[in-house]
Scaffold this motif. Structure first.
Motif, PDB file in Angstrom:
ATOM      1  N   LEU A  97     -48.743  34.897  11.607  1.00 27.18           N
ATOM      2  CA  LEU A  97     -47.389  34.301  11.244  1.00 27.18           C
ATOM      3  C   LEU A  97     -47.612  32.588  11.948  1.00 27.18           C
ATOM      4  CD1 LEU A  97     -45.203  36.976  11.316  1.00 27.18           C
ATOM      5  CD2 LEU A  97     -45.872  35.655   9.327  1.00 27.18           C
ATOM      6  N   ILE A  98     -47.250  31.140  12.087  1.00 24.66           N
ATOM      7  CA  ILE A  98     -46.753  30.620  12.772  1.00 24.66           C
ATOM      8  C   ILE A  98     -46.698  30.238  14.044  1.00 24.66           C
ATOM      9  CG2 ILE A  98     -47.010  29.090  10.809  1.00 24.66           C
ATOM     10  CD1 ILE A  98     -44.146  28.390  11.542  1.00 24.66           C
ATOM     11  N   GLU A  99     -45.671  31.543  13.779  1.00 25.83           N
ATOM     12  CA  GLU A  99     -45.307  31.912  15.333  1.00 25.83           C
ATOM     13  C   GLU A  99     -46.399  32.051  16.681  1.00 25.83           C
ATOM     14  OE1 GLU A  99     -43.652  33.297  13.164  1.00 25.83           O
ATOM     15  OE2 GLU A  99     -41.357  32.245  13.257  1.00 25.83           O
ATOM     16  N   GLN A 100     -47.303  32.738  15.915  1.00 22.18           N
ATOM     17  CA  GLN A 100     -49.298  33.676  16.700  1.00 22.18           C
ATOM     18  C   GLN A 100     -49.609  31.931  16.965  1.00 22.18           C
ATOM     19  OE1 GLN A 100     -48.978  36.268  12.987  1.00 22.18           O
ATOM     20  NE2 GLN A 100     -50.290  37.411  15.153  1.00 22.18           N
ATOM     21  N   VAL A 101     -49.281  30.892  16.121  1.00 23.82           N
ATOM     22  CA  VAL A 101     -50.006  30.303  16.658  1.00 23.82           C
ATOM     23  C   VAL A 101     -49.424  28.399  17.054  1.00 23.82           C
ATOM     24  CG1 VAL A 101     -52.073  30.334  15.148  1.00 23.82           C
ATOM     25  CG2 VAL A 101     -50.124  28.891  13.902  1.00 23.82           C
ATOM     26  N   ARG A 102     -48.161  28.643  17.255  1.00 20.24           N
ATOM     27  CA  ARG A 102     -47.150  26.910  18.084  1.00 20.24           C
ATOM     28  C   ARG A 102     -47.408  27.100  19.432  1.00 20.24           C
ATOM     29  NH1 ARG A 102     -41.508  27.484  15.004  1.00 20.24           N
ATOM     30  NH2 ARG A 102     -41.987  28.310  12.490  1.00 20.24           N
ATOM     31  N   LEU A 103     -48.350  27.965  20.281  1.00 22.26           N
ATOM     32  CA  LEU A 103     -48.249  27.610  21.260  1.00 22.26           C
ATOM     33  C   LEU A 103     -49.904  26.731  21.722  1.00 22.26           C
ATOM     34  CD1 LEU A 103     -47.674  30.756  23.630  1.00 22.26           C
ATOM     35  CD2 LEU A 103     -46.288  28.373  23.541  1.00 22.26           C
ATOM     36  N   HIS A 104     -50.873  26.645  20.226  1.00 19.70           N
ATOM     37  CA  HIS A 104     -51.505  25.580  20.656  1.00 19.70           C
ATOM     38  C   HIS A 104     -51.909  24.364  20.889  1.00 19.70           C
ATOM     39  CE1 HIS A 104     -55.837  24.666  19.012  1.00 19.70           C
ATOM     40  NE2 HIS A 104     -56.091  25.141  19.861  1.00 19.70           N
ATOM     41  N   PRO A 105     -52.530  23.520  21.733  1.00 18.68           N
ATOM     42  CA  PRO A 105     -51.317  22.299  21.692  1.00 18.68           C
ATOM     43  C   PRO A 105     -52.244  21.391  20.578  1.00 18.68           C
ATOM     44  CG  PRO A 105     -53.744  22.897  22.945  1.00 18.68           C
ATOM     45  CD  PRO A 105     -53.204  23.935  22.077  1.00 18.68           C
TER      46      PRO A 105
END
Length: 141
Positions: A97-105
């Motif tokens: 899910l996009i929530e899992q990658v939103r912290l990637h710069p």
């Protein structure tokens, strides 16, 4: 040197490609497929479960490697002749899910491109998402 790509496709269509060992992007257009070369990697993002549905998914749903040299055309049904590429898909994986990658710069840079259907991404972002998709990678709760 391998390049890394995102294709934006409904999960239902992604699953057809995984089952058949092919990819299809931008409603079967040849140009985007031929930008990829043999040995490049494709990460599928599925905004929805089905093309004509309003039910959102917003997840990365498949990852594979391009294994042929150029796009080829097939008759999918009467009057529709989309282009495809052959892909070796990595399995088993889970949706990310996009929530899992939103912290990637780099997420915000790519999030704004999702409406384009097919675009190049960095190796770093690709590997980050792929790690989240691996079944042996524990999900944080």
């Amino acid at each position: 040197m391998a390049k890394f790509w995102i294709g934006v496709v409904s999960k239902e269509h992604v699953l057809r490609g995984v089952e058949g060992g092919f990819c299809q992007v931008c409603h079967g257009k040849k140009g985007p497929l031929n930008r990829m070369k043999k040995g490049d990697y494709l990460l599928y993002y599925s905004p929805k479960y089905q093309l004509n549905s309003q039910e959102k998914l917003q997840a990365f749903t498949a990852v594979g490697k391009i294994i042929d040299d150029t796009a080829y055309q097939v008759e999918m049904f009467e009057g529709f002749f989309p282009f495809r590429r052959d892909v070796s898909y990595y399995q088993p994986i889970r949706d990310c899910l996009i929530e899992q990658v939103r912290l990637h710069p780099e997420w915000h840079q790519y999030a704004s491109q999702l409406r384009y259907g097919h675009f190049k991404i960095s190796k770093d972002f690709f590997l980050y998402v792929f790690e989240q998709m691996k079944l042996d990678n524990p999900v944080e709760t």
